[in-house]
Design an enzyme around this catalytic site. Structure first.
Site: not given
Ligand code: F6P
Length: 351
Positions: A72, A129, A10, A125, A171, A103, A127
């Protein structure tokens, strides 16, 4: 030295600031040459590259997103994927790779490093985390956006005597929820680290309204879990790293709160607004420090390492340490949120 750069997973605000810092220091101080791989690991697998020189990084410091785009894609899940990456890197004369990612992205970095490729990682990230570092760039921007949104829904909740549930990203951990929830004065904060009971949330809100308050703000991380039931994710297809798409727990919770309390309730899902747009000054600075440290690590030949922040110092840690586990919200922060409430049911953090 010829160095490749990619951004995977992301996106988050500050990616361009890292790219700019790597390229500028690399060219001005080490006479490096750069190759930009497009769309994360997909670009390495499919040999999609772009020019990455001083002209290419001009003016990108305040820009959100990533000029290299992202995906991804997981080469470990494709037949011969890692070998294809190694073959393409060699064919392009790339001697080392700098990988910006979380990660999942860095698990591929580790696999290529284990196969002998020279590689350095930069933690990323929204998040926040990732273990091995105290902070990821982009997090401060996301918290600022979420806090501003909470401030805004506060006034409309108050005007309408409503409960408003604000769903934020997170997440596996509730960093954005706890920071924005405390900073925005939320009445209930729900994070993945503490599975919650809907009845306890409803009781907490009823008690608050019994004390004479006529509106409430609930902040919930998208990955927050119900202690008693599970929300079915069967409709959602996992990505190549095995993650299902989240989002929707806030809407579900809002309906349940209204049913149990009779208070008119609305849900607001902030979603990707938290990942878009220009980084804060703090994130631009952190991203720049990470970029400079990453190119220095390459020239110090500290391969297999990730740049990291410890306190306010830039350090490095083995990539394997960074991807070994999720970094959860600390008990100290959970206690700060919980201590602002006279009644603290398990799993419900009231600030
Ligand atoms: O990896 C971080 C994150 O922003 C999460 O918080 C969220 O669930 C996910 O990515 C959303 O991913 P995408 O942009 O693929 O919908």
């Amino acid at each position: 030295m010829k160095i490749g750069i990619l951004t995977g997973g992301g996106d988050c605000p500050g990616l361009n600031a890292v790219i700019r810092a790597i390229v500028r220091k690399g060219i001005f101080h080490y006479q490096d040459e750069f190759v930009g791989y497009l769309e994360g690991w997909r670009g390495v697998m499919e040999n999609m590259t772009r020019r990455l020189d001083l002209e290419a990084v001009k003016g990108i410091l305040p820009q959100g997103g990533t000029i290299l785009r992202t995906s991804r894609t997981n080469p470990s899940k494709r037949e011969g994927g890692l070998d294809t990456c190694l073959k393409n890197l060699k064919q392009n004369g790339v001697e080392a790779l700098i990988v910006l990612g979380g990660d999942d992205t860095q698990s591929v970095s580790k696999a290529l490093f284990d196969r002998g490729f020279k590689l350095v990682a930069v933690p990323k990230t929204i998040d926040n985390d990732l273990s091995g570092t105290d902070l990821c760039f982009g997090f401060d921007t996301a918290v600022s956006i979420a806090t501003e949104a909470i401030d805004r829904v506060h006034t409309t909740a108050e005007a309408h005597n409503r409960v408003i549930v604000v769903e934020v990203m997170g997440r596996d951990s509730g960093w954005i929820a706890i920071y924005s929830g405390v900073a925005g004065g939320a009445d209930v904060i729900l994070i993945p680290e503490k599975p919650f009971d809907i009845d306890e949330v409803a009781e907490t809100l009823k008690r608050r309204h019994d004390r004479g308050r006529y509106f409430s703000i609930v902040v919930i991380a998208e990955g927050a879990k119900l202690a008693t039931h599970t929300v079915s994710d069967e409709r959602r297809k996992p990505d190549e790293f095995g993650h299902v798409r989240l989002g929707g727990i806030g809407t579900l919770l809002a309906a349940e709160i209204e049913k149990r309390t009779g208070f008119e309730t609305r849900a607001v899902v902030l979603g990707h607004t938290q990942r878009g747009g220009s980084p804060t000054a703090f994130d631009r600075m952190l991203a720049t420090r990470y970029g400079v440290a990453a190119i220095d690590l390459v020239h110090q030949e500290k391969f297999g390492c990730m740049v990291s922040l410890k306190g306010n110092d830039i350090r490095s840690v083995p990539i394997s340490d960074a991807i070994a586990r999720t970094r959860y919200v600390s008990q100290e922060l959970i206690d700060v949120a919980a201590s602002l409430n006279e009644y603290q049911p398990e799993g419900v953090l009231k600030s």
